[in-house]
Design a protein around this motif. Sequence first.
Motif, PDB file in Angstrom:
ATOM      1  N   GLU A 173      -9.542  24.614  63.852  1.00  0.00           N
ATOM      2  CA  GLU A 173     -10.448  23.477  64.028  1.00  0.00           C
ATOM      3  C   GLU A 173     -11.810  24.032  64.414  1.00  0.00           C
ATOM      4  OE1 GLU A 173     -11.233  19.720  67.027  1.00  0.00           O
ATOM      5  OE2 GLU A 173      -9.175  20.433  66.757  1.00  0.00           O
ATOM      6  N   GLU A 174     -12.852  23.649  63.668  1.00  0.00           N
ATOM      7  CA  GLU A 174     -14.172  24.228  63.882  1.00  0.00           C
ATOM      8  C   GLU A 174     -15.229  23.150  64.075  1.00  0.00           C
ATOM      9  OE1 GLU A 174     -14.000  28.426  61.663  1.00  0.00           O
ATOM     10  OE2 GLU A 174     -14.176  26.736  60.283  1.00  0.00           O
ATOM     11  N   LYS A 175     -16.283  23.512  64.762  1.00  0.00           N
ATOM     12  CA  LYS A 175     -17.372  22.584  65.042  1.00  0.00           C
ATOM     13  C   LYS A 175     -18.707  23.256  64.765  1.00  0.00           C
ATOM     14  CE  LYS A 175     -14.770  20.264  68.722  1.00  0.00           C
ATOM     15  NZ  LYS A 175     -14.757  19.852  70.154  1.00  0.00           N
ATOM     16  N   GLY A 176     -19.758  22.444  64.692  1.00  0.00           N
ATOM     17  CA  GLY A 176     -21.100  22.971  64.552  1.00  0.00           C
ATOM     18  C   GLY A 176     -21.559  23.124  63.117  1.00  0.00           C
ATOM     19  N   PRO A 177     -22.816  23.528  62.941  1.00  0.00           N
ATOM     20  CA  PRO A 177     -23.412  23.652  61.599  1.00  0.00           C
ATOM     21  C   PRO A 177     -22.666  24.589  60.661  1.00  0.00           C
ATOM     22  CG  PRO A 177     -25.118  23.734  63.299  1.00  0.00           C
ATOM     23  CD  PRO A 177     -23.798  23.790  64.006  1.00  0.00           C
ATOM     24  N   MET A 178     -22.128  25.683  61.189  1.00  0.00           N
ATOM     25  CA  MET A 178     -21.416  26.625  60.323  1.00  0.00           C
ATOM     26  C   MET A 178     -20.124  26.001  59.775  1.00  0.00           C
ATOM     27  SD  MET A 178     -23.046  29.312  59.701  1.00  0.00           S
ATOM     28  CE  MET A 178     -21.699  30.248  58.981  1.00  0.00           C
ATOM     29  N   ALA A 179     -19.451  25.210  60.612  1.00  0.00           N
ATOM     30  CA  ALA A 179     -18.235  24.537  60.157  1.00  0.00           C
ATOM     31  C   ALA A 179     -18.557  23.546  59.044  1.00  0.00           C
ATOM     32  CB  ALA A 179     -17.562  23.810  61.329  1.00  0.00           C
ATOM     33  N   LYS A 209     -23.749  14.012  60.030  1.00  0.00           N
ATOM     34  CA  LYS A 209     -23.896  12.689  60.642  1.00  0.00           C
ATOM     35  C   LYS A 209     -22.549  11.996  60.804  1.00  0.00           C
ATOM     36  CE  LYS A 209     -28.604  11.814  58.989  1.00  0.00           C
ATOM     37  NZ  LYS A 209     -29.458  10.979  58.085  1.00  0.00           N
ATOM     38  N   LEU A 210     -21.673  12.169  59.824  1.00  0.00           N
ATOM     39  CA  LEU A 210     -20.355  11.538  59.857  1.00  0.00           C
ATOM     40  C   LEU A 210     -19.565  11.926  61.096  1.00  0.00           C
ATOM     41  CD1 LEU A 210     -18.003   9.987  58.319  1.00  0.00           C
ATOM     42  CD2 LEU A 210     -17.360  12.248  57.438  1.00  0.00           C
ATOM     43  N   ILE A 211     -19.603  13.201  61.444  1.00  0.00           N
ATOM     44  CA  ILE A 211     -18.778  13.680  62.559  1.00  0.00           C
ATOM     45  C   ILE A 211     -19.490  13.618  63.905  1.00  0.00           C
ATOM     46  CG2 ILE A 211     -17.472  15.183  61.008  1.00  0.00           C
ATOM     47  CD1 ILE A 211     -19.037  17.546  62.034  1.00  0.00           C
ATOM     48  N   ASP A 212     -20.788  13.305  63.909  1.00  0.00           N
ATOM     49  CA  ASP A 212     -21.573  13.281  65.148  1.00  0.00           C
ATOM     50  C   ASP A 212     -21.541  11.884  65.761  1.00  0.00           C
ATOM     51  OD1 ASP A 212     -23.237  13.943  67.229  1.00  0.00           O
ATOM     52  OD2 ASP A 212     -25.088  13.758  66.053  1.00  0.00           O
ATOM     53  N   THR A 213     -20.413  11.512  66.356  1.00  0.00           N
ATOM     54  CA  THR A 213     -20.267  10.189  66.942  1.00  0.00           C
ATOM     55  C   THR A 213     -19.153  10.182  67.977  1.00  0.00           C
ATOM     56  OG1 THR A 213     -19.817   7.849  66.448  1.00  0.00           O
ATOM     57  CG2 THR A 213     -18.661   9.485  65.113  1.00  0.00           C
ATOM     58  N   ASP A 214     -19.222   9.224  68.904  1.00  0.00           N
ATOM     59  CA  ASP A 214     -18.126   9.021  69.837  1.00  0.00           C
ATOM     60  C   ASP A 214     -17.396   7.704  69.549  1.00  0.00           C
ATOM     61  OD1 ASP A 214     -20.001   7.171  70.649  1.00  0.00           O
ATOM     62  OD2 ASP A 214     -20.231   7.942  72.691  1.00  0.00           O
ATOM     63  N   GLU A 215     -17.710   7.064  68.409  1.00  0.00           N
ATOM     64  CA  GLU A 215     -17.045   5.812  68.041  1.00  0.00           C
ATOM     65  C   GLU A 215     -15.682   6.069  67.412  1.00  0.00           C
ATOM     66  OE1 GLU A 215     -19.577   3.167  65.817  1.00  0.00           O
ATOM     67  OE2 GLU A 215     -21.318   3.675  67.048  1.00  0.00           O
ATOM     68  N   ARG A 219     -12.972  15.411  62.754  1.00  0.00           N
ATOM     69  CA  ARG A 219     -12.803  16.844  62.935  1.00  0.00           C
ATOM     70  C   ARG A 219     -12.801  17.566  61.589  1.00  0.00           C
ATOM     71  NH1 ARG A 219      -8.183  17.459  67.719  1.00  0.00           N
ATOM     72  NH2 ARG A 219      -8.691  15.514  68.829  1.00  0.00           N
ATOM     73  N   ILE A 220     -13.211  18.819  61.627  1.00  0.00           N
ATOM     74  CA  ILE A 220     -13.121  19.701  60.459  1.00  0.00           C
ATOM     75  C   ILE A 220     -12.048  20.739  60.737  1.00  0.00           C
ATOM     76  CG2 ILE A 220     -14.306  21.432  59.067  1.00  0.00           C
ATOM     77  CD1 ILE A 220     -16.919  19.957  59.597  1.00  0.00           C
ATOM     78  N   LEU A 221     -11.062  20.810  59.852  1.00  0.00           N
ATOM     79  CA  LEU A 221     -10.012  21.823  59.937  1.00  0.00           C
ATOM     80  C   LEU A 221     -10.089  22.693  58.687  1.00  0.00           C
ATOM     81  CD1 LEU A 221      -8.959  19.696  62.039  1.00  0.00           C
ATOM     82  CD2 LEU A 221      -6.657  20.448  61.441  1.00  0.00           C
ATOM     83  N   THR A 233     -10.949  20.465  55.373  1.00  0.00           N
ATOM     84  CA  THR A 233     -10.852  19.003  55.322  1.00  0.00           C
ATOM     85  C   THR A 233     -11.623  18.355  56.459  1.00  0.00           C
ATOM     86  OG1 THR A 233      -9.299  17.137  55.190  1.00  0.00           O
ATOM     87  CG2 THR A 233      -8.744  18.876  56.734  1.00  0.00           C
ATOM     88  N   VAL A 234     -12.097  17.154  56.219  1.00  0.00           N
ATOM     89  CA  VAL A 234     -12.644  16.291  57.264  1.00  0.00           C
ATOM     90  C   VAL A 234     -11.641  15.169  57.463  1.00  0.00           C
ATOM     91  CG1 VAL A 234     -14.475  14.706  57.936  1.00  0.00           C
ATOM     92  CG2 VAL A 234     -15.041  16.800  56.700  1.00  0.00           C
ATOM     93  N   ILE A 235     -11.156  15.016  58.687  1.00  0.00           N
ATOM     94  CA  ILE A 235     -10.204  13.958  58.995  1.00  0.00           C
ATOM     95  C   ILE A 235     -10.718  13.142  60.176  1.00  0.00           C
ATOM     96  CG2 ILE A 235      -8.136  15.064  58.086  1.00  0.00           C
ATOM     97  CD1 ILE A 235      -7.555  16.105  60.887  1.00  0.00           C
TER      98      ILE A 235
END
Length: 350
Positions: A173-179, A209-215, A219-221, A233-235
Amino acid sequence: MTKTLFIQDKLEWNAYVSKAAEYDFGHTWHYHMLDTSGTPLLFIYENNDGFIGLPLIKRPIPDSAYFDLTSVYGFTGPISSFAMHCVPESLMSEFKSAFIRFLDDGKFITVFSRLHPVFQQTNILQQFGGLYDNGLSVVIDLSIDNDVRRKNYRDTSYHRIKQAWKKGFTVKEEKGPMAVATFSSIYLENMELVGASASYMFNEEYISKLIDTDEYDARILTVYDGDTAIASTVITFTNGIIEAYLVGTRNDYRKHSPAKLLVDEICVLGNKLGMKYYNLGGGLGFKQDSLFSWKASFSDLFLPYSTWRYIANPTAYNALLDERGIDKNSDLDFFPLYRSACMNEQAHVK
């Protein structure tokens, strides 16, 4: 009481979604904020018992004084303070009257909405008519123990997963611009290979933008062969439901089916987090094709997927077809038909 909420009404929009008994990420303000095809809105009817809401996208109809309503990419449909199978008849009847007045006042010709296969939303919309059975969506029950669930996999899929384990493939599971960049590179390579239309070519800015929310929890795996990213994948995780939003595999690794390892790892994660369902979706156009078969290799739980295709003003609808020289009896699976000449504005099923 009726009200119509728009993008500037973020807090109130979110308040209604959070009060809904059943909802998914496609109902949220944030997800609608990403849509650029028209004006997002949330229609609400509320009485002393509770409320029914319907998120939609308002679009002007070219070369006319009218508008139509469609839904965002993915699964939406109505929400309510009641579970769909428990909405009182009186609330549904009052919602229908209020919504029809809204359509008439707004000069809306048609409404198109992709319904959520997990929720029984047809219970609310059947009183209008215009419901279409589009096929089946493959859903995995995450309440089942992991070992028991894997016994339900088709032998070929479980064999691929075991091979991935033996090869040492890992899921991170990865986060940030590189992910985001890694995912986008793999996904777009995949879309180019299959000749996907421009509407499926989601860029890095959109994914960020899609993943930058608390609603909702997005996640990107990514699957790795050593240091090489081979599938991603984005789930989304929302209110007990995992959605397989976007997925891609490197062309050179397609023969290894690393996306099958992704599905299994996501199921394990979902079970750990107490999620109820993992919705894989259906085949292309929700037909029982090779894509459907691939998804069905993980589960035999198939839920009906419906769309709502409501003609609010039949006279104006038929006039638009006549003006554009379109046969109203066409068997083209496209709604509304008067937009069928503009294929970049597709309103048929996902």
